[in-house]
Every structure is written in structure tokens, then in C-alpha cells.
Design an enzyme around this catalytic site. Structure first.
Site, mmCIF file in Angstrom:
data_model
loop_
_atom_site.group_PDB
_atom_site.id
_atom_site.type_symbol
_atom_site.label_atom_id
_atom_site.label_comp_id
_atom_site.label_asym_id
_atom_site.label_seq_id
_atom_site.Cartn_x
_atom_site.Cartn_y
_atom_site.Cartn_z
ATOM 1 N N HIS A 150 -11.333 -4.618 14.775
ATOM 2 C CA HIS A 150 -9.939 -4.945 15.064
ATOM 3 C C HIS A 150 -9.117 -5.181 13.806
ATOM 4 O O HIS A 150 -8.000 -5.722 13.867
ATOM 5 C CB HIS A 150 -9.874 -6.185 15.971
ATOM 6 C CG HIS A 150 -8.751 -6.154 16.945
ATOM 7 N ND1 HIS A 150 -7.607 -6.893 16.802
ATOM 8 C CD2 HIS A 150 -8.595 -5.439 18.089
ATOM 9 C CE1 HIS A 150 -6.791 -6.660 17.803
ATOM 10 N NE2 HIS A 150 -7.356 -5.787 18.618
ATOM 11 N N LYS A 152 -6.617 -4.384 10.684
ATOM 12 C CA LYS A 152 -5.461 -3.524 10.456
ATOM 13 C C LYS A 152 -5.023 -3.691 9.009
ATOM 14 O O LYS A 152 -4.118 -4.471 8.710
ATOM 15 C CB LYS A 152 -4.293 -3.870 11.381
ATOM 16 C CG LYS A 152 -4.579 -3.702 12.860
ATOM 17 C CD LYS A 152 -4.521 -5.024 13.556
ATOM 18 C CE LYS A 152 -4.805 -4.869 15.035
ATOM 19 N NZ LYS A 152 -4.891 -6.178 15.710
ATOM 20 N N ASP A 157 -4.872 2.935 -3.635
ATOM 21 C CA ASP A 157 -5.345 3.091 -5.021
ATOM 22 C C ASP A 157 -6.196 1.912 -5.480
ATOM 23 O O ASP A 157 -6.326 1.664 -6.684
ATOM 24 C CB ASP A 157 -4.170 3.273 -5.987
ATOM 25 C CG ASP A 157 -3.394 4.539 -5.718
ATOM 26 O OD1 ASP A 157 -3.986 5.475 -5.142
ATOM 27 O OD2 ASP A 157 -2.197 4.607 -6.069
#
Length: 665
Positions: A150, A152, A157
Site C-alpha cells: 500500500h 505510494k 534519481d
């Protein structure tokens, strides 16, 4: 005594090297500080066109009805994603936003190494952009645990963290209350890098695909089955969330609602899925979906309903005329729509999401038609889902080729990342050495220029030191020039690779190219244009003789430099002893005395006069230099070729990194 002199020189070099390292660390720290980024974005985002972000060279090429040129939370979010120049690591639960998918695919085409971690139950759903990314060759891994992945967050870079509550879906961007934090604070970025690496290694498909045990093979098979029968999970709530999580169904059908903008597709979907209607919907940009379970013919059927512009291929199609409640604004007569449906072989319904007319009937009719097709397939094919699978929108790789695809993209991604990292390390190491050498040479040059007296005192106190070492005081400007050039080249190469600066890499390439061209031009003149080379040497001979005639015997530094050179090479003047005729030294010694190096000391008695010099026949320093070059031609050729190869390699590597970094949006 010689050992003591060596220890002192080495100690001096170590001190200079230490100071150079401190300077380099300070410069890198200065580059990093002062640029700390901390940004907070809140959603839902205002609706706006984002085409100018993808096509900055043509900012006015889009003529859609959305507002243009305004800055929103989503445009800033997109810009941060598109700022990736070498790598992008994504760890997202849900990914169905078309604009974000377009951004990731654009970075992939630009050469950015992309790795995606996602939830296994969401990855295989049609409309999820995970399948699109896989088809493009982007490496995707799904969690293999029993709990949901879950997270996010995104790592740009390896230096920029983008995290928060936002799922990468249209609903999250346009409808939900969400937040995103963007930061490049190392103390915050590093834990996420470690967590991503841990999850990436833990969910390596090779750990499961290479299993030879029966249980291992069964586990992989069940994992693939679960991925193919996965359910959409978004940030919704209530009945839709329960429907999405429900695994108890007989069939799962995937339906698409397609049509022009503002014809009521979203309202139609929400009326059927939630039995709700609102006139406040904004235009759907990209894709949206709902999940609903219905009963037909004693079967529990789960419907995944998507809004998207898509070619239907072999899918079952129903033609709708929506907004029947707006009869006074009708654009298409019923007869014309019925005629079109008949020509295309489609069922036709006139519907109203607002008044709930024919909404349920449309979906029930579609389910009945699909079930009929499945029954026909059962009678004519051993695999009752064969036609259904063929007619589906194939967003994900088939299970028969999934293993090979995963392993191939892993090898490609790892190779690209390894190559890019190796090039950066080599650029940093070699140019770091050049920078340190330049700093030492520059420091010695400045010291010689500012405090030449103390340097001469140190050199005079060194026993067994070479006689020519004292001539360092006469080449301070040369040392500073060489050291400065090396310092600049090393700095541009190091920082250009570490900071991934296209400007620094291009400047580094330009300087090295100019030096290389000057070297090539000199070689061409010497080897090809012999007449031009002779003219240059004649001009040089004339200038040197003029300098000797004016300065030798008058300028102490000039005189000592020539004396040291003649003693070192056992030579006399530029060409011979006559070069000193008319010089202050020659005039001050009765016009018949030359430097003692112009005479053979084994046969000369007394001063080196004209008679002794002519009989000694000592070669000029230019001829001695040419002879030295001829005697060491092989070594010189190897050194020259090595330098040329190093310069070419440096230019190639800088351009490869320049291309990999790409244009920043």
C-alpha cells in the site's frame, strides 16, 4: 641524504593532496546545500491542460477546452516526475492515471531506468497502467506477500522523494482529498531508498520462478491466477469497496463505456454502480472505473466498468443515446441512431442517468450477451473462456510468456543501471585525480610566485636535489596555467557526473575537444605540412636567438634558466655557440667568452673563447631535444596515443551521460 630529500618532497605532496581533497569536498557540499527542496501538494487538483508539460517546445499546440498554462498541484507533481534524468523508482498501490503513465513512458523512451513495485491484486486489472508499462519493457514487480503493498512513493534519481496519500489514479487526483510531500532531504530520502531496495529484492521473481519444488511451482501458478482474477482497489468506500474486495463470483466481465466528451459517461456509470446522480461532474481526463456485482441466470457476475476512449475489437458493444431527460436539446434523432445501430449490428438503448432510464437494462443486456457467447464457446471449444480472453483488452503479458518477460526486462534494466553507474564512477575517479593534480600544480605555482625566496631557501637546503629543480621559480605562470586548466576540467567532469549536469558535461566535452583538436592540428603540421613546420621552427629560432641576445647576462632568471637547460642536456645555445654573440654576457666578457657549457671541458683550458667553442663543436639545445625525441620515439608515441585515447574516452563518456540525462522539463 637522497632518502631525506625524497621524504620531504613526498610530505609536501601529501599536504597539497590533503588540501585539494578538502577543497573538493567543500565544493561538493556547497553545491548540495542551498538547494534543499521541501514542497507540499494538496489534492484534488484543479482541472487544467497538461500538454505544455509534455511538449514544452510547442506550448500552444493543444486546443482542448481545459484551462491552459495554469500551475496546479498535478502539474507540479508531473514536473517532479519528469525531472528524472537517470532513474525513477515507483512504489505504488494503484496506477491508472493516463497522464502519469504517459510521463513514465516518456522517461523510459528517454533512457531513464525505471523500476515499478505494485500490489499484485491490482497489477493485472485491465485499465491499470501496469500492463502498459510492462509492454513497453519497463521492469515491474508485484508483492508476493499476503498483505497489500500500500505504499505510494517515488524516488527520482535517488535524490528526490515524492510520497503521500495519493494513489496514481484519476479519482485520487481529481476527486479525493490527498496530500503529497516532495523533498530532497537526505535524511528522509535514504530510508525510502533502503526500503525500496529491500522490497525490490524480496519480490524478485527469480526467487520464485526458479523454484523446482512442486509446492514452489504451485505457489507461482496460484500467484498468476490471483493476478489474472484480481480486483480493483482504489480509495473509494462503502459498497464499491466491498464489491472490489469480494472474491466470491462466478464470472468477471470487463466493460468499457466510450463516447465523446460531455455526453454523460461518468453520470451513467455512477447511476448504475452507486444509484446516484450529480450534475457537478467535471470532464473525465484519462480513465475512471467502478466495480459492481450483479446476479444473472443464477450466476454471480462481477463487472469492472471503465470509462475510456478505446477500440472495441471483438468485444460486445451496445450503442447508447444518453441524456434522454434533455429532450429539448436532442442532437441525434432516434431513427438515425437506430439505423446506425442496425448497420453496425449493435443493440440500441436511449438512456438517462438523471432519471434512471434504461441504465440497469443496458448492463443486464450486455451480461446476457456475453454469457450467451460463453455458452456457445463451451459447446464449440474445450476452453469456455478462450474467446472471452481473446476479446479482452490485453493490457498484461500472458502467463505463458510472463516469466520470460520479467526476466528479460530485469536483465535489461539491471544492465542499463549498472552501465550508467559504472560510467559515473569512472568519470568521478579519473576526473577526481585530474582535479587533485591540478590543485596541487596550481598551489605550487601560486606559492612559487608569491614566495619564491622561501622556496629557493628550501631547495638550497636539500642535499642531492637535482640542479634544475631551482628553476621552478621561473615557470610559476606555466604551473598556474596548467594547474588551472586541469582544475577546471576535473571539476567539470566530477560535478557533471555526480550532479548530472548537462551544462557541466557539455563544457567539459568542449574543453577536452579543443585541447584534442589543438593536439591533432600540431601533429598534422609536424607530420604532413613539413614546409609550414620548418617555417614555424625558423620563426622560433629567430625569436629565441633574439631573446638570448637581449637577456642572457642581463636577466638573472633568464640566464639561470638557460644555464640549467644547457647543463642538463649538455648543449650550447639554440643552435650553437654563435647564438650568444652580441649578448650582454658576451659584451661584458670582452666579446670573446661564451658560457662554459659551449666548450668541451676535457680539452678546454681556461675560459671558453671563440677558438675553444668552435673546436668543441657542442650541439645546440634544439638539436639535442630532437635527438632525445628520436631516441625515445616509441615511448613518446605510446604516451601520445594513450593521452589521445583517454581524451576520446572522456569525450565519449561525457556525451553518453549527457544523452542519458536528457532534456529536463
Amino acid at each position: 641524504m637522497s632518502m631525506m630529500w625524497t621524504v620531504k618532497v613526498v610530505s609536501l605532496g601529501v599536504v597539497g593532496l590533503s588540501l585539494s581533497v578538502e577543497l573538493l569536498v567543500w565544493l561538493l557540499r556547497r553545491l548540495r546545500t542551498g538547494r534543499t527542496l521541501n514542497e507540499v501538494l494538496f489534492f484534488p487538483s484543479e482541472m487544467a491542460c497538461v500538454e505544455h508539460i509534455f511538449s514544452p517546445s510547442s506550448p500552444h499546440s493543444c486546443f482542448c477546452s481545459l484551462p491552459h498554462g495554469i500551475e496546479t498541484s498535478f502539474t507540479r507533481f508531473l514536473r517532479r516526475i519528469l525531472s528524472a534524468t537517470s532513474s525513477l523508482d515507483l512504489c505504488v498501490f494503484a496506477f491508472s492515471n493516463m497522464d502519469l503513465s504517459r510521463a513514465v513512458l516518456g522517461l523510459h523512451r528517454r533512457g531513464v531506468t525505471i523500476r515499478v513495485l505494485t500490489d499484485k491484486d491490482y497489477a493485472a486489472i485491465t485499465g491499470s497502467q501496469i500492463g502498459v508499462l510492462r509492454k513497453a519493457g519497463i521492469c515491474v514487480r508485484c508483492d508476493v506477500g499476503s498483505v497489500h503493498m500500500h505504499h505510494k512513493f517515488a524516488l527520482v534519481d535517488g535524490r528526490l522523494l515524492i510520497t503521500g496519500s495519493l494513489n496514481w489514479t484519476l479519482t485520487a487526483v481529481q476527486s479525493n482529498m490527498e496530500n503529497v510531500i516532495v523533498t530532497d532531504e537526505p535524511d528522509l530520502v535514504q530510508p525510502f531508498i533502503k526500503e525500496f531496495h529491500r522490497l525490490w529484492m524480496h519480490n524478485d521473481p527469480a526467487r520464485y520462478l526458479h523454484s523446482t519444488s512442486g509446492f514452489g511451482g504451485l505457489q507461482v501458478t496460484m500467484l498468476l491466477i490471483k493476478m489474472m482474477m484480481a480486483l480493483a482497489r482504489d480509495s473509494g468506500a462503502g459498497q464499491e469497496q466491498r464489491d472490489a474486495a469480494d472474491q466470491n463470483f462466478d464470472y468477471m466481465f470487463k466493460l468499457l463505456i466510450i463516447g465523446n466528451s460531455s455526453v454523460g459517461k461518468t453520470s451513467f456509470l455512477f447511476r448504475f454502480a452507486d444509484d446516484s446522480f450529480t450534475s457537478a461532474f467535471v470532464s473525465t481526463v484519462g480513465i475512471d472505473f467502478k466495480v459492481k456485482t450483479i446476479y444473472r441466470n443464477d450466476k454471480r457476475v462481477k463487472l469492472q466498468i471503465w470509462i475510456k476512449t478505446y477500440s472495441w475489437g471483438n468485444a460486445q458493444v451496445v450503442l447508447l443515446g444518453n441524456k434522454l431527460d434533455l429532450e429539448e436539446d436532442r442532437q441525434v434523432p432516434t431513427e438515425d441512431a437506430q439505423r446506425l445501430a442496425a448497420e453496425l449490428g449493435f443493440e440500441f438503448f436511449e438512456t438517462s442517468a438523471k432519471d434512471n432510464i434504461n441504465v440497469k437494462q443496458v448492463f443486464e443486456k450486455l451480461v446476457d450477451v456475453i454469457c450467451e457467447k460463453m455458452n456457445e464457446s463451451v459447446n464449440g471449444d474445450a476452453n469456455p473462456l478462450a474467446n472471452h480472453k481473446e476479446a479482452g483488452l490485453k493490457e498484461t503479458p500472458r502467463s505463458s510468456t510472463g516469466k520470460q518477460h520479467l526476466l528479460q526486462c530485469e536483465r535489461k534494466g539491471n544492465t542499463k543501471m549498472c552501465c550508467s553507474g559504472f560510467l559515473k564512477i569512472m568519470m568521478f575517479v579519473f576526473n577526481g585525480g585530474i582535479f587533485l593534480a591540478g590543485a596541487v600544480i596550481l598551489g605550487v605555482g601560486v606559492w612559487v610566485k608569491v614566495d619564491s625566496g622561501s622556496l629557493l631557501g628550501i631547495l638550497d637546503s636539500l642535499e642531492d636535489a637535482p640542479s634544475g629543480l631551482s628553476q621552478l621559480v621561473n615557470v610559476s605562470y606555466l604551473l598556474m596555467a596548467v594547474g588551472g586548466v586541469l582544475l577546471v576540467i576535473g571539476f567539470l567532469g566530477c560535478c557533471g557526473a555526480v550532479k548530472e549536469s548537462r551544462c557541466m558535461l557539455l563544457t567539459f566535452f568542449s574543453i577536452v575537444l579543443i585541447i584534442f583538436l589543438i593536439e591533432v592540428a600540431g601533429a598534422v603540421v609536424l607530420l604532413v605540412f613539413q614546409d609550414l613546420a620548418d617555417q614555424l621552427f625558423q620563426s622560433l629560432e629567430k625569436e629565441v636567438k633574439t631573446s638570448i641576445g637581449k637577456e642572457y647576462g642581463r636577466s638573472d632568471s633568464f640566464t639561470s634558466l638557460w644555464n640549467a637547460t644547457m647543463e642538463e642536456f649538455k648543449c650550447c645555445g639554440f643552435k650553437n655557440y654563435t647564438d650568444f654573440d652580441g649578448s650582454p654576457f658576451y659584451n661584458d666578457h670582452g666579446r670573446d667568452v661564451y658560457p662554459h657549457t659551449c666548450c668541451n671541458t676535457t680539452i678546454t683550458v681556461g675560459a671558453c673563447n671563440t677558438n675553444e667553442a668552435s673546436h668543441s663543436m657542442i650541439d645546440g639545445c634544439f638539436d639535442k631535444l630532437l635527438q632525445l625525441l628520436e631516441d625515445n620515439a616509441l615511448i613518446i608515441a605510446v604516451v601520445v596515443l594513450a593521452i589521445a585515447a583517454f581524451e576520446i574516452a572522456a569525450m565519449v563518456v561525457s556525451m553518453v551521460l549527457y544523452k542519458q540525462i536528457g532534456n529536463k522539463a
